[in-house]
Each structure stands twice: as structure tokens, then as C-alpha cells.
Design a protein around this motif. Structure first.
Motif, short mmCIF file in Angstrom:
data_model
loop_
_atom_site.label_atom_id
_atom_site.label_comp_id
_atom_site.label_asym_id
_atom_site.label_seq_id
_atom_site.Cartn_x
_atom_site.Cartn_y
_atom_site.Cartn_z
N GLU A 13 43.86 42.97 31.85
CA GLU A 13 42.86 42.09 32.41
C GLU A 13 43.20 41.80 33.94
O GLU A 13 44.10 41.54 34.52
CB GLU A 13 43.30 40.71 31.87
CG GLU A 13 42.18 39.77 32.10
CD GLU A 13 40.84 39.89 32.12
OE1 GLU A 13 40.19 40.24 33.21
OE2 GLU A 13 40.38 40.16 30.81
N TYR A 14 42.12 42.37 34.79
CA TYR A 14 41.98 42.47 36.08
C TYR A 14 41.20 41.25 36.73
O TYR A 14 41.18 41.38 38.12
CB TYR A 14 41.61 43.92 36.63
CG TYR A 14 42.57 44.77 36.08
CD1 TYR A 14 43.82 45.09 36.28
CD2 TYR A 14 41.95 45.96 35.13
CE1 TYR A 14 44.51 45.94 35.82
CE2 TYR A 14 42.96 46.99 34.66
CZ TYR A 14 44.03 47.20 34.90
OH TYR A 14 44.94 47.93 34.53
N ARG A 15 40.63 40.73 35.99
CA ARG A 15 39.60 39.33 36.72
C ARG A 15 40.36 38.56 37.13
O ARG A 15 41.70 38.41 37.00
CB ARG A 15 38.75 39.31 35.62
CG ARG A 15 37.67 39.51 35.09
CD ARG A 15 36.97 39.19 33.80
NE ARG A 15 37.66 38.96 32.70
CZ ARG A 15 37.36 38.90 31.67
NH1 ARG A 15 36.09 38.26 31.52
NH2 ARG A 15 37.81 38.80 30.66
N VAL A 16 40.01 37.64 38.14
CA VAL A 16 40.63 36.48 38.44
C VAL A 16 39.83 35.34 38.53
O VAL A 16 38.55 35.63 38.77
CB VAL A 16 41.29 36.83 40.09
CG1 VAL A 16 40.06 37.04 41.10
CG2 VAL A 16 41.96 35.90 40.44
N ALA A 17 40.32 33.98 38.74
CA ALA A 17 39.45 32.91 38.42
C ALA A 17 38.98 32.27 39.77
O ALA A 17 38.11 31.24 39.58
CB ALA A 17 40.15 31.92 37.53
N PRO A 132 27.46 34.52 32.05
CA PRO A 132 27.58 35.82 32.89
C PRO A 132 28.48 36.83 32.07
O PRO A 132 28.36 38.07 32.18
CB PRO A 132 27.94 35.35 34.15
CG PRO A 132 28.81 33.93 33.76
CD PRO A 132 27.94 33.44 32.68
N MET A 133 29.45 36.30 31.34
CA MET A 133 30.46 37.54 30.83
C MET A 133 29.65 37.97 29.46
O MET A 133 29.86 39.14 29.25
CB MET A 133 31.92 36.80 30.24
CG MET A 133 32.43 36.29 31.54
SD MET A 133 33.07 37.58 32.86
CE MET A 133 31.70 37.47 33.93
N ALA A 313 30.68 37.43 38.96
CA ALA A 313 29.57 36.77 38.17
C ALA A 313 30.12 35.40 37.52
O ALA A 313 29.64 34.36 37.16
CB ALA A 313 29.22 37.63 37.20
N LEU A 314 31.61 35.50 37.15
CA LEU A 314 32.17 34.22 36.51
C LEU A 314 32.53 33.10 37.81
O LEU A 314 31.91 32.01 37.55
CB LEU A 314 33.40 34.57 35.90
CG LEU A 314 34.05 33.53 35.25
CD1 LEU A 314 33.43 33.06 34.14
CD2 LEU A 314 35.51 34.06 34.98
N THR A 318 31.51 28.81 37.98
CA THR A 318 32.73 28.21 37.59
C THR A 318 33.18 27.03 38.85
O THR A 318 33.77 26.11 38.44
CB THR A 318 34.00 28.85 37.00
OG1 THR A 318 34.38 29.71 38.26
CG2 THR A 318 33.80 29.60 35.79
N ILE A 319 32.71 27.61 39.85
CA ILE A 319 33.29 26.98 41.07
C ILE A 319 32.78 25.64 41.15
O ILE A 319 33.65 24.49 41.70
CB ILE A 319 33.14 27.88 42.44
CG1 ILE A 319 33.78 27.20 43.74
CG2 ILE A 319 31.50 27.82 42.64
CD1 ILE A 319 35.25 27.18 43.50
#
Length: 371
Positions: A13-17, A132-133, A313-314, A318-319
Motif C-alpha cells: 500500500e503506497y498511498r498516503v492520507a 474517487p477510489m 484524487a483521495l 478528504t482535506i
């Protein structure tokens, strides 16, 4: 408020929040942001960019979790992270508790204030933080399905679009929501023959209008599903019930009737899967298994394969919610924003989302009764 960004621990899992841009917005709001070293590297964001945006770097996940009042993540915490939980700590991430009762219990026992991206809902029923996901996963489902239809991958050896004189592959999509619509876009773009099964008549009319008759729609019922599954070269499961376990739409008996070397991609696997033979989640490292002569692709974090696109996209959606939580605190933000309130899955030791409670076998408690 202190906002913490730990590195994701789920395999591949390479995404970051949070992006550095998000950190800068929080810092300007007066927040302290603590980022674990390397958290953004998989998405192409270096530690130095977070520092330049005003974040403080931490060496370990434990340091982030023990310091932060609000933890933002992408994927649900894994068992090795449960010991980090603290009472009244705010956790904001994809939770998918319907498929993770052990996580639900841990959140209850530690009295975490847990908000799930996937159950935040607009007045019209939309899922703005899941969309978006879902768009990424829907498009990837066709991309991955086409790959595993290749003969050396164990597939039927069928090109989705065919060629002049040779018919295209038949792509069957169960569910006409965001995932299904994006899967249809990709499949039609590659020249496949596409059928979408959907139970909502208005949605079928929408799809017929948008795609101008280039795909076929069928009412989703056991008879139509069984006939469509039998014909499929690529079968895509795109069914979602917010907060609940995905319903098993395709039975094992239906899968037995499929062509040898056909491919199934079940995008609902992170909610338990909508296809009966999807009995376990897989990883990007080992994404497929074979059952009844059919290739099953069951990766639970599909968008993690394209982390740069997925992260941007995420975090675009979310921000604003992160800023609300950090500015107003949990209770203030949730009481101010009814959409955010629908994202609360666990609070003060109780499950506060009815579908989640039913799925994990817990009592449902109205959030308002816990103030």
C-alpha cells in the motif's frame, strides 16, 4: 490540534492520507502535523517536502500515534496497530468494518472516535470520499481483467476488443454505480461488448443515455445474472451497500458454468466480496488464484497500485473534512456537518452506524445519545 500521518503498513500500500499541500493547509490553520518518515515516498512525496510544508518528522509509527489527537490514514488499521489506539483519539480513514469485526472490537475496547471515509454520505446518497477510489478501481478492474485474460497468465487468450472479423470479449458488470460506470467506460473504450446488470431502473436509464446505447443493461435478478455470468469472458463485481457487507450476488454454482480461463475481478472484496468464490483477499504481489477453471482477482486495495493518482484524487476530497475535524474537534465538527456524522462508525465504545453494527454483530447506538 496535533494531526498524525503514519506510514501505511498494509502490504504494497503506497498511498498516503495527506500531501505536503494538505500539511501546509493544516499548519496555516495552527495545527501541528507529525509525519512518519517515508510516509509519502510511495506516492512520490519526499520527507523534505513535508518539512517544507511545516510538518514535524517522526522516526516511528508509535511516535506518531502516541503524539497525535487526530490520525489520518488511507487503509484500515491492521492488528499490529491496534495497541496504538487511545481513548478519544480520532481516527479518520477507510475502515470497512463490515469485513473486519476484529477491528471493530478493538475500536470499541479502546474507545476510539473512528470515522470511515466510505460511510460519509451526501444528502442525495452520494459517497464523496469513496467516489474517487471507486473511479480508480472501476477503471483498473478492466485493465487488470484484460491482462489476466492473456493465455500466459492462465486466461482464455481473448483480446477485449477483438479485431476485424473476430468478435470482442464480453464484459459483464454487476452493479451500475461509480465502479460499474467507470469499468464500462474502460471496457467500451477497448472495444469490448459490455453488459451492466443493475436493479435500479433510473440508473439503467441513466447508463443507457450516457453511453448512447453502446452498452446493454439488464435488470439484476438471479435469472439474468446466471445467464450473463455463463457468457462472460470478464466478470466484474461492482456492488456496494454503504457500511454493510457486500451481498453475495454470484453463487459458486454460477461460477462453475463460466468458460475455462474466464476472469473475475471483484472490486467489493474489501467489503467481503459479492461473488461467492471470492473467499479471500489477495495482494498486488499475488493477485490471483484459480477456482473451477476461472481466474479470480481479489486485491483489496486496487488503487494502491497507482498511488500517485490515487493519493491526489483521495486527498482532494478528504482535506476539507480533516480541516473541519482539526479546527472544531470531533464533537464540534460532527455536530456541525451531518455528512461527517454519517462517517462515525465507533465512538465511546459503541458502534454508531446501523449497517456496521448489523454486519459485526454489535448493538447499534445512536451517536446523539453519546454526547
Amino acid at each position: 490540534m496535533i494531526v498524525g500521518l503514519p506510514k501505511e503498513v498494509k502490504k504494497q500500500e503506497y498511498r498516503v492520507a495527506l500531501t505536503p499541500a494538505g500539511c501546509e493547509m493544516l499548519a496555516k490553520q495552527g495545527c501541528q502535523v507529525v509525519v512518519q518518515r517515508g510516509a509519502g515516498e510511495g506516492s512520490g512525496f519526499a520527507d523534505q517536502e513535508y518539512e517544507a510544508a511545516g510538518a514535524q518528522l517522526a522516526e516511528t509509527a508509535q511516535e506518531v500515534w502516541s503524539t497525535a489527537e487526530l490520525i489520518v490514514k488511507v487503509k484500515e488499521p491492521l492488528p499490529e496497530e491496534f495497541d496504538y489506539f487511545r481513548p478519544n483519539q480520532i481516527l479518520f480513514t477507510y475502515l470497512h468494518l463490515a469485513a473486519a469485526p476484529n477491528l471493530a472490537r478493538a475500536l470499541m475496547e479502546r474507545q476510539v472516535a473512528a470515522l470511515a471515509y466510505e460511510t460519509i454520505q451526501s444528502p442525495g446518497g452520494g459517497l464523496p470520499l469513496l467516489t474517487p477510489m471507486s473511479e480508480v478501481a472501476g477503471r483498473m478492474s478492466v485493465q487488470e481483467g484484460a491482462k489476466y485474460l492473456e493465455a500466459f497468465q492462465g486466461g482464455r487468450g481473448v483480446l477485449l476488443g477483438g479485431v476485424p472479423g473476430v468478435p470482442p470479449a464480453e464484459v459483464i458488470i454487476i452493479g451500475g454505480g461509480i465502479v460499474g460506470t467507470n469499468a464500462a467506460k474502460m471496457a467500451l473504450g477497448l472495444g469490448a461488448e459490455v453488459v451492466v446488470l443493475e436493479k435500479n431502473g433510473d440508473r439503467m436509464r441513466y447508463l443507457d443515455d450516457v453511453f448512447q446505447g453502446r452498452l446493454r443493461t439488464l435488470t439484476s435478478n438471479p435469472y439474468n445474472i446466471a445467464n450473463a455470468v455463463r457468457r462472460a469472458d470478464l466478470l466484474i463485481g461492482a456492488v456496494l451497500v454503504p457500511g454493510a457487507r457486500a451481498p453475495r450476488i454470484v453463487t459458486e454454482e454460477m461460477v462453475r458454468t463460466m468458460k475455462k480461463g474466464a476472469v473475475i475481478v471483484d472490486v467489493a472484496v474489501d467489503q467481503g466480496g459479492s461473488i461467492e468464490t471470492i473467499d479471500r483477499a489477495t495482494t498486488h504481489e499475488n493477485p490471483i488464484y484459480e477456482k473451477h477453471g476461472v481466474i479470480h482477482y481479489a486485491v483489496a486495495n486496487m488503487p494502491g497500485a497507482v498511488p500517485r493518482t490515487s493519493t491526489l484524487a483521495l486527498t482532494n476530497v478528504t482535506i476539507d473534512y480533516v480541516l473541519q475535524l482539526s479546527a472544531k474537534g470531533f464533537q464540534g465538527a460532527v455536530q456541525h456537518n451531518p455528512m461527517l456524522a454519517l462517517g462515525v462508525n465507533a465512538y465511546r465504545g459503541a458502534i454508531t452506524h446501523p449497517q456496521v453494527a448489523e454486519a459485526v454483530g454489535a448493538s447499534y447506538t445512536k451517536l446523539e445519545s453519546l454526547w
